[in-house]
Write a protein that holds these residues in place. Structure first.
Motif, PDB file in Angstrom:
ATOM      1  N   ARG A 189       0.887   9.577   2.379  1.00  9.03           N
ATOM      2  CA  ARG A 189       0.846  10.729   3.281  1.00  9.03           C
ATOM      3  C   ARG A 189       2.190  11.451   3.385  1.00  9.03           C
ATOM      4  O   ARG A 189       2.312  12.442   4.099  1.00  9.03           O
ATOM      5  CB  ARG A 189       0.357  10.313   4.663  1.00  9.03           C
ATOM      6  N   GLY A 190       3.207  10.923   2.666  1.00  8.00           N
ATOM      7  CA  GLY A 190       4.489  11.614   2.602  1.00  8.00           C
ATOM      8  C   GLY A 190       5.539  11.157   3.584  1.00  8.00           C
ATOM      9  O   GLY A 190       6.634  11.729   3.639  1.00  8.00           O
ATOM     10  N   THR A 191       5.272  10.112   4.358  1.00  7.65           N
ATOM     11  CA  THR A 191       6.262   9.591   5.289  1.00  7.65           C
ATOM     12  C   THR A 191       6.996   8.403   4.674  1.00  7.65           C
ATOM     13  O   THR A 191       6.524   7.785   3.721  1.00  7.65           O
ATOM     14  CB  THR A 191       5.598   9.144   6.605  1.00  7.65           C
ATOM     15  N   GLY A 192       8.149   8.087   5.235  1.00 10.24           N
ATOM     16  CA  GLY A 192       8.947   6.975   4.738  1.00 10.24           C
ATOM     17  C   GLY A 192       8.629   5.686   5.461  1.00 10.24           C
ATOM     18  O   GLY A 192       8.098   5.688   6.582  1.00 10.24           O
ATOM     19  N   VAL A 193       8.975   4.573   4.824  1.00 10.95           N
ATOM     20  CA  VAL A 193       8.688   3.281   5.433  1.00 10.95           C
ATOM     21  C   VAL A 193       9.778   2.276   5.084  1.00 10.95           C
ATOM     22  O   VAL A 193      10.314   2.262   3.966  1.00 10.95           O
ATOM     23  CB  VAL A 193       7.303   2.748   4.986  1.00 10.95           C
ATOM     24  N   ILE A 194      10.117   1.444   6.083  1.00  7.52           N
ATOM     25  CA  ILE A 194      10.971   0.271   5.900  1.00  7.52           C
ATOM     26  C   ILE A 194      10.181  -0.922   6.416  1.00  7.52           C
ATOM     27  O   ILE A 194       9.696  -0.895   7.555  1.00  7.52           O
ATOM     28  CB  ILE A 194      12.301   0.389   6.670  1.00  7.52           C
TER      29      ILE A 194
ATOM     30  N   ASN B 210       0.814  -1.215   0.000  1.00  2.00           N
ATOM     31  CA  ASN B 210       0.000   0.000   0.000  1.00  2.00           C
ATOM     32  C   ASN B 210       0.851   1.271   0.000  1.00  2.00           C
ATOM     33  O   ASN B 210       0.425   2.312   0.473  1.00  2.00           O
ATOM     34  CB  ASN B 210      -0.941   0.012   1.213  1.00  2.00           C
ATOM     35  N   TYR B 211       2.060   1.151  -0.538  1.00  3.07           N
ATOM     36  CA  TYR B 211       2.941   2.320  -0.630  1.00  3.07           C
ATOM     37  C   TYR B 211       3.843   2.167  -1.840  1.00  3.07           C
ATOM     38  O   TYR B 211       3.922   1.096  -2.452  1.00  3.07           O
ATOM     39  CB  TYR B 211       3.776   2.488   0.651  1.00  3.07           C
ATOM     40  N   THR B 212       4.526   3.251  -2.196  1.00  4.03           N
ATOM     41  CA  THR B 212       5.447   3.238  -3.333  1.00  4.03           C
ATOM     42  C   THR B 212       6.790   2.672  -2.894  1.00  4.03           C
ATOM     43  O   THR B 212       7.401   3.185  -1.955  1.00  4.03           O
ATOM     44  CB  THR B 212       5.645   4.659  -3.887  1.00  4.03           C
ATOM     45  N   VAL B 213       7.250   1.611  -3.580  1.00  5.28           N
ATOM     46  CA  VAL B 213       8.528   0.973  -3.237  1.00  5.28           C
ATOM     47  C   VAL B 213       9.630   1.542  -4.130  1.00  5.28           C
ATOM     48  O   VAL B 213       9.508   1.561  -5.354  1.00  5.28           O
ATOM     49  CB  VAL B 213       8.448  -0.551  -3.427  1.00  5.28           C
ATOM     50  N   PHE B 214      10.716   2.002  -3.504  1.00  3.00           N
ATOM     51  CA  PHE B 214      11.851   2.533  -4.251  1.00  3.00           C
ATOM     52  C   PHE B 214      13.041   1.584  -4.270  1.00  3.00           C
ATOM     53  O   PHE B 214      13.855   1.620  -5.179  1.00  3.00           O
ATOM     54  CB  PHE B 214      12.296   3.883  -3.668  1.00  3.00           C
TER      55      PHE B 214
ATOM     56  N   GLU C 294       8.122   3.266  10.306  1.00  2.00           N
ATOM     57  CA  GLU C 294       7.728   4.482   9.612  1.00  2.00           C
ATOM     58  C   GLU C 294       8.627   5.634  10.052  1.00  2.00           C
ATOM     59  O   GLU C 294       8.879   5.826  11.251  1.00  2.00           O
ATOM     60  CB  GLU C 294       6.265   4.826   9.882  1.00  2.00           C
ATOM     61  N   LYS C 295       9.106   6.412   9.075  1.00  2.33           N
ATOM     62  CA  LYS C 295       9.996   7.527   9.353  1.00  2.33           C
ATOM     63  C   LYS C 295       9.437   8.813   8.734  1.00  2.33           C
ATOM     64  O   LYS C 295       8.532   8.783   7.907  1.00  2.33           O
ATOM     65  CB  LYS C 295      11.403   7.241   8.802  1.00  2.33           C
ATOM     66  N   ALA C 296       9.996   9.944   9.134  1.00  5.14           N
ATOM     67  CA  ALA C 296       9.440  11.246   8.753  1.00  5.14           C
ATOM     68  C   ALA C 296       9.572  11.528   7.261  1.00  5.14           C
ATOM     69  O   ALA C 296       8.696  12.158   6.660  1.00  5.14           O
ATOM     70  CB  ALA C 296      10.112  12.353   9.556  1.00  5.14           C
TER      71      ALA C 296
ATOM     72  N   MET D 148      11.819  -0.555   0.918  1.00  2.00           N
ATOM     73  CA  MET D 148      11.889   0.846   1.342  1.00  2.00           C
ATOM     74  C   MET D 148      11.096   1.713   0.385  1.00  2.00           C
ATOM     75  O   MET D 148      11.105   1.483  -0.819  1.00  2.00           O
ATOM     76  CB  MET D 148      13.357   1.313   1.370  1.00  2.00           C
ATOM     77  N   GLY D 149      10.427   2.744   0.910  1.00  2.00           N
ATOM     78  CA  GLY D 149       9.642   3.608   0.055  1.00  2.00           C
ATOM     79  C   GLY D 149       8.946   4.699   0.826  1.00  2.00           C
ATOM     80  O   GLY D 149       9.451   5.176   1.846  1.00  2.00           O
ATOM     81  N   ASN D 150       7.769   5.103   0.334  1.00  6.30           N
ATOM     82  CA  ASN D 150       7.016   6.148   1.031  1.00  6.30           C
ATOM     83  C   ASN D 150       5.511   5.925   0.923  1.00  6.30           C
ATOM     84  O   ASN D 150       5.002   5.448  -0.091  1.00  6.30           O
ATOM     85  CB  ASN D 150       7.388   7.537   0.510  1.00  6.30           C
ATOM     86  N   PHE D 151       4.822   6.282   1.997  1.00  6.65           N
ATOM     87  CA  PHE D 151       3.372   6.245   2.018  1.00  6.65           C
ATOM     88  C   PHE D 151       2.820   7.459   1.277  1.00  6.65           C
ATOM     89  O   PHE D 151       3.515   8.459   1.077  1.00  6.65           O
ATOM     90  CB  PHE D 151       2.856   6.257   3.454  1.00  6.65           C
TER      91      PHE D 151
END
Length: 299
Positions: free
Chosen positions: A41-46, A18-22, A63-65, A36-39
């Motif tokens: 809502r603009g936050t980062g995720v691992i 449910n997020y963009t994977v980079f 989840e990271k900022a 790794m990617g981002n939600f």
């Protein structure tokens, strides 16, 4: 021709996110991997996954900022297996995935997004210090030693007045003893630059006319042998890093992949087209336009 003789990719496990994977990396010497990617809502995720009984199980979500663009395990030991990441704010962080609340190393590495990252000296691959290289949209390539806080050990940036190009990819190589090490960087305008970290100088540069998507040495822990560069429009280049002309650089071959329908149309009613291919090949992707530099021709 049997269907099994054609190039194919077989899907082993498939999972929707449910997020963009980079970026995605295997955790060394394990059946685990991180994405790794981002939600939205603009936050980062691992996310840390493990393969279990033919499926993947989510073990941890962090989840990271800031959105996270890239990661590597290349500068860590097999015992620690710390993940180094670059984010959209230009920050370089190193995470202990067992205790990810606070990074074990953190630095504001670049003024803009870190597009690419690579590591060497860890995991038993490559001699010398454990180091991390980052490439950014701000046009700079920096090498970091996690044992040294705040300042990079090397900073490769355009000279004053030169246009800053977006760095898309970086790779370590030539780390076969304690002194030798190089960094290769690829840019959006097709530039490839090879930096010698021992002499702190630009060793070689060329342009492959299309944005450089990826660079990789065949092995990081031997004297430079082969370098592969892939670019936009389906092209890839292989450089022989042990055959260097004093003015023309390294010997290379470049090829482009095109889909079978385009090839079939090209060869329709024209025999072998003077290329020695005979009838159109079976339904599969084919490689064409092999081109050797330095006046050499494919035999």
């Amino acid at each position: 021709m049997s269907a099994f003789e054609k190039p194919q990719i077989i899907t082993h496990i498939q999972k929707g996110l449910n997020y963009t994977v980079f970026d995605c990396k295997w955790v060394p010497c394990s059946a685990k991997f991180v994405t790794m990617g981002n939600f939205a809502r603009g936050t980062g995720v691992i996310q840390l996954y493990e393969i279990q009984h033919g499926d993947v199980k989510l073990l941890r979500e962090i989840e990271k900022a800031k959105p996270i663009k890239c990661g590597t395990f290349g500068a860590t030991s097999l015992q620690q297996r710390y993940l180094a990441t670059g984010d959209f704010a230009g920050n370089l962080h190193i995470w202990n995935l067992e205790a990810p609340e606070t990074p074990v190393y953190s630095v504001k590495g670049h003024k803009e997004i870190i597009n690419t990252i690579d590591g060497v000296g860890g995991l038993g691959i490559g001699e010398g210090a454990p180091e991390i290289v980052t490439g950014s949209r701000d046009g700079t390539v920096k090498v970091w030693d996690p044992r040294q806080k705040d300042d990079p050990v090397a900073n490769m940036e355009p000279v004053q007045g030169e246009n800053k190009r977006d760095c898309w990819t970086v790779a370590f190589g030539n780390a076969y003893n304690q002194e030798e090490r190089v960094v290769c960087a690829g840019y959006d305008n097709g530039d490839i630059k090879l930096f010698d970290l021992r002499n702190m100088s630009l060793r070689w540069e060329t342009n492959i006319k299309n944005g450089v998507c990826s660079l990789e040495f065949d092995r990081k822990d031997i004297s430079m042998n082969k370098l592969v560069a892939t670019s936009l429009e389906g092209k890839f280049h292989v450089f022989d890093m042990r055959t260097q002309h004093p003015t023309k650089g390294f010997a290379s071959v470049s090829e482009k992949r095109i889909p079978y329908p385009a090839v079939k149309e090209r060869f329709r009613g024209s025999g072998d087209g003077g290329r020695g291919l005979g009838q159109p090949p079976a339904e599969r992707d084919v490689v064409y336009s092999a081109r050797f530099q330095f006046g050499l021709e494919s035999r």
